[in-house]
Design an enzyme around this catalytic site. Structure first.
Site, short mmCIF file in Angstrom:
data_model
loop_
_atom_site.label_atom_id
_atom_site.label_comp_id
_atom_site.label_asym_id
_atom_site.label_seq_id
_atom_site.Cartn_x
_atom_site.Cartn_y
_atom_site.Cartn_z
CE LYS A 51 -5.82 -0.81 -1.01
NZ LYS A 51 -4.65 -0.12 -0.43
CD GLU A 103 -3.56 -1.79 2.89
OE1 GLU A 103 -3.67 -0.91 3.77
OE2 GLU A 103 -3.86 -1.58 1.71
CG ASP A 104 -1.81 2.54 6.51
OD1 ASP A 104 -2.23 2.12 5.41
OD2 ASP A 104 -1.97 3.71 6.89
CB THR A 150 0.93 10.60 2.27
OG1 THR A 150 1.00 9.20 2.04
CG2 THR A 150 1.95 11.33 1.45
CE LYS A 187 -4.53 5.97 9.39
NZ LYS A 187 -3.67 5.48 10.47
N GLY A 188 -7.32 3.77 3.47
CA GLY A 188 -7.50 2.77 2.40
C GLY A 188 -8.77 2.97 1.59
CG ASP A 215 -1.67 1.20 1.46
OD1 ASP A 215 -2.32 1.64 0.50
OD2 ASP A 215 -1.64 1.76 2.58
CG LEU A 216 1.66 5.77 -1.71
CD1 LEU A 216 3.11 5.54 -2.08
CD2 LEU A 216 1.00 6.71 -2.72
CG ASP A 217 -1.71 7.51 0.73
OD1 ASP A 217 -0.82 8.32 0.44
OD2 ASP A 217 -2.72 7.32 0.01
CB SER A 220 -2.08 2.94 -3.63
OG SER A 220 -2.62 4.14 -3.14
CB ALA A 221 -7.45 3.52 -2.27
#
Ligand code: BG6
Ligand code: MG
Length: 221
Positions: free
Chosen positions: A145, A169-170, A17, A45-46, A9-11, A114-115
């Site tokens: 997601k 994933e966070d 971010t 988130k996500g 995942d990115l953020d 990522s979303a």
């Protein structure tokens, strides 16, 4: 050596971010007189931009017309992008760059899942775009997601089966998306929030030195 698809995942996983999204959503909520704290933020988130605003409005019991909805989203993204402008390589989360470089040197396939519709420019700004063999972001998917579409597409691009994928994933929604696809889910963050993950670490620096080798042998329960 065996291979796995390593999907990030990115953020909040690759780069710090998630805090910018939080600040921008909080300002938007305040402009609509809706209370918004870190507790509600965890549920965003996500989650895609559009779906996030729908959730905020539902929490506040508010409705807005379509034009206001669109302009609020544009405003939110502009504020977010102003904060993104300040990003440098030092905002890559601890241990991530090293982890990616190590995967590359051992020839493991790497994808971003990522979303965010801002994922590609952010990776380029951080100078790590080329470390990913495949990128699937919010511009490539129709289902958010916890639907596993984003991670399944990443596996297809890497030409790897879903059961050989490991997702970092966070977010609660992201961990559920990985689990829904039968992929190994590694949570980054609070173990209480991410209790559905197969394993949770507070950061990549907390993982054992041989964790990549352990993951190559790991089987989804
Ligand atoms: C996810 C974030 O990665 O992307 C969410 O966790 C965010 O907070 C979503 O809303 C969409 O991002 P963007 O950049 O397209 O607004
Ligand atoms: Mg995230």
């Amino acid at each position: 050596m065996s291979k796995k698809a390593f999907i990030f995942d990115l953020d909040g996983v690759v780069v710090d971010t998630a805090k910018f999204h939080f600040v921008a959503w909080q300002r938007l909520a305040a402009s609509l007189d809706i209370n918004f704290t870190e507790v509600e933020n965890e549920q965003l988130k996500g989650v895609s931009r559009v779906r996030s605003l729908e959730k905020i409005l539902a929490w506040g019991g508010k409705t807005i017309d379509a034009a206001t909805f669109d302009s609020k989203l544009i405003e939110k993204n502009q504020e977010y992008l102003e904060m993104v402008e300040t990003l440098t390589q030092t905002d890559i989360l601890p241990g991530v760059h090293e982890f990616l470089l190590r995967l590359r040197s051992s020839g493991q396939p790497i994808a971003l899942g990522s979303a965010s519709k801002n994922a590609r420019p952010i990776l380029k700004k951080l100078g790590i775009y080329d470390l990913f063999d495949a990128i699937v972001d919010g511009t490539d998917v129709t289902k958010a997601k916890p639907d596993p579409e984003v991670f399944i597409k990443a596996c297809q691009l890497l030409d790897m089966p879903a059961q050989n994928a490991i997702v970092f994933e966070d977010s609660i929604a992201g961990v559920q998306a990985a689990n829904n696809a039968g992929m190994i889910s590694i949570g980054l963050g609070d173990p209480e929030n991410l209790k559905e993950a197969d394993a949770v670490f507070s950061s990549f620096t907390e993982m054992p030195a041989d964790y990549q080798e352990q993951l190559l042998k790991k089987v989804k329960k």
